[in-house]
Design a protein around this motif. Structure first.
Motif, PDB file in Angstrom:
ATOM      1  N   ALA A   1       0.842  -1.200   0.000  1.00 58.43           N
ATOM      2  CA  ALA A   1       0.000   0.000   0.000  1.00 58.43           C
ATOM      3  C   ALA A   1       0.878   1.253   0.000  1.00 58.43           C
ATOM      4  N   ASN A   2       0.295   2.371  -0.413  1.00 58.98           N
ATOM      5  CA  ASN A   2       1.047   3.623  -0.481  1.00 58.98           C
ATOM      6  C   ASN A   2       1.350   4.201   0.898  1.00 58.98           C
ATOM      7  N   GLU A   3       0.551   3.827   1.878  1.00 57.64           N
ATOM      8  CA  GLU A   3       0.771   4.361   3.219  1.00 57.64           C
ATOM      9  C   GLU A   3       0.105   3.470   4.258  1.00 57.64           C
ATOM     10  N   GLY A   4       0.569   3.601   5.498  1.00 58.06           N
ATOM     11  CA  GLY A   4      -0.099   2.963   6.611  1.00 58.06           C
ATOM     12  C   GLY A   4      -1.013   3.964   7.289  1.00 58.06           C
ATOM     13  N   ILE A   5      -2.041   3.469   7.950  1.00 56.41           N
ATOM     14  CA  ILE A   5      -3.027   4.330   8.606  1.00 56.41           C
ATOM     15  C   ILE A   5      -2.810   4.240  10.110  1.00 56.41           C
ATOM     16  N   ASP A   6      -2.479   5.355  10.714  1.00 62.08           N
ATOM     17  CA  ASP A   6      -2.099   5.371  12.125  1.00 62.08           C
ATOM     18  C   ASP A   6      -3.309   5.146  13.033  1.00 62.08           C
ATOM     19  N   LEU A   7      -3.263   4.061  13.797  1.00 64.43           N
ATOM     20  CA  LEU A   7      -4.336   3.716  14.731  1.00 64.43           C
ATOM     21  C   LEU A   7      -3.833   3.649  16.172  1.00 64.43           C
ATOM     22  N   ARG A   8      -2.650   4.146  16.387  1.00 66.00           N
ATOM     23  CA  ARG A   8      -2.020   3.959  17.691  1.00 66.00           C
ATOM     24  C   ARG A   8      -2.763   4.664  18.817  1.00 66.00           C
ATOM     25  N   GLU A   9      -3.431   5.763  18.523  1.00 65.14           N
ATOM     26  CA  GLU A   9      -4.135   6.493  19.579  1.00 65.14           C
ATOM     27  C   GLU A   9      -5.162   5.608  20.275  1.00 65.14           C
ATOM     28  N   TYR A  10      -5.798   4.721  19.518  1.00 66.58           N
ATOM     29  CA  TYR A  10      -6.776   3.814  20.119  1.00 66.58           C
ATOM     30  C   TYR A  10      -6.079   2.813  21.043  1.00 66.58           C
ATOM     31  N   ALA A  11      -4.919   2.328  20.614  1.00 75.85           N
ATOM     32  CA  ALA A  11      -4.168   1.379  21.435  1.00 75.85           C
ATOM     33  C   ALA A  11      -3.662   2.038  22.703  1.00 75.85           C
ATOM     34  N   GLN A  12      -3.287   3.299  22.604  1.00 77.09           N
ATOM     35  CA  GLN A  12      -2.767   4.012  23.773  1.00 77.09           C
ATOM     36  C   GLN A  12      -3.843   4.259  24.823  1.00 77.09           C
TER      37      GLN A  12
END
Length: 324
Positions: A273-284
């Motif tokens: 894919a051209n980019e990853g989608i940041d989901l870290r805020e949910y994990a934090q």
């Protein structure tokens, strides 16, 4: 069940726990891992647990822990145990280069490891060193033997096909399976952002391997719903099996059943894919429900296929970034 707009269901999560790798494989990191002066802020044990729980809620049954080299995370046994204890997760696997496998596999097994993938690009010690930059074939093979003695039955050995380096060893690999109850997987070299010249010089089409296997009496195996991308074969005269992974084959992406989370908490709908989608805020924040909802929304953006045929490898500069 997590399903995209093309009807593909996702039972399988590849979760990277580090980008760092200590090998210098000529097809991936020929100059070794290059890091800046800052310390990478990889997902914590707690954050990894949140991601694993969210995917389990969405029907994921299998988690593969990858790198870089996941063994470089000291708490890898804790990561394995945490994933294994999550309701709905039926299988936890690790993909490793095996550099210290004999000394760590017992702790992984005790933590609940179900399956093991080990990279071995040559069974010739000198050639193994040439490809990987390390004279450790004996250690890797000893680690596999130790894993077998512990009762780990699902063991796969990965070999990237290289025209000028190991293509002449195909028969040696196949002979090795006479008395080795493992699945050997020949993997087509994939083009990435930094290996274009190398790719053109070294790529081997996996179709030639399949033709050879069929001629020798190997028979196709029907895939399970959580299986990886390999086309697998068995032979009554061999203890081991053979898989061939052909990312350039027609309809390769049609049966895709896996998603990827990077070591920094980004969702990758495709390896290329051209980019990853940041989901870290949910994990934090530990919000499993909101994370699951975000993943469900984003899955609609998964495209029908990668664009490797057009020479487009997306953001992937080398495979250590997401563990392949």
């Amino acid at each position: 069940m997590l399903q995209d707009s093309f009807g593909r269901r996702f039972y399988y999560l590849r979760l990277s726990v580090t980008d760092v790798c200590n090998f210098r494989c000529n097809y991936c990191l020929p100059d070794g891992f290059q890091c800046d002066k800052s310390t990478p802020d990889f997902l914590s044990l707690k954050e990894i647990g949140v991601f694993a729980k969210a995917f389990a809620v969405l029907g994921t049954e299998k988690i593969r822990l990858t790198g870089g080299e996941p063994a470089l995370r000291r708490e890898l046994p804790d990561i394995i145990a945490q994933c294994k204890q999550i309701e709905g997760i039926k299988k936890v696997a690790v993909t490793t280069n095996g550099y210290n496998l004999p000394s760590v596999i017992s702790s992984w097994h005790d933590a609940g490891l179900d399956a093991l993938n080990v990279s071995i690009d040559s069974l010739n010690p000198a050639n193994f060193k040439k490809i990987t930059g390390h004279d450790r074939l004996h250690k890797v093979l000893a680690g596999i033997e130790r894993a077998q003695s512990l009762g780990i039955r699902s063991i796969k050995v990965n070999a990237v096909l290289l025209k000028n380096d190991n293509a002449t060893e195909i028969d040696q690999f196949i002979d090795w399976l006479k008395n080795q109850p493992v699945t050997l997987r020949f993997i087509e070299l994939m083009q990435t952002g930094d290996n274009e010249v190398f790719f053109k010089e070294q790529h081997v089409n996996g179709a030639s391997i399949i033709a050879k296997l069929l001629k020798q009496g190997w028979q196709p195996i029907i895939k399970t719903h959580d299986a990886g991308p390999a086309e697998e074969f068995w032979h009554p005269d061999y203890q081991g099996r053979i898989g061939v992974i052909r990312p350039y084959s027609k309809d390769f992406c049609k049966s895709c059943n896996r998603l990827r989370i990077s070591a920094l908490g980004k969702l990758h709908l495709c390896l290329f894919a051209n980019e990853g989608i940041d989901l870290r805020e949910y994990a934090q924040t530990g919000d499993v429900e909101q994370l699951a909802m975000a993943i469900t929304r984003l899955i609609t953006g998964k495209t029908p296929s990668h664009l490797l045929h057009q020479g487009h490898s997306g953001m992937i500069q080398h495979l250590s970034m997401l563990g392949g």
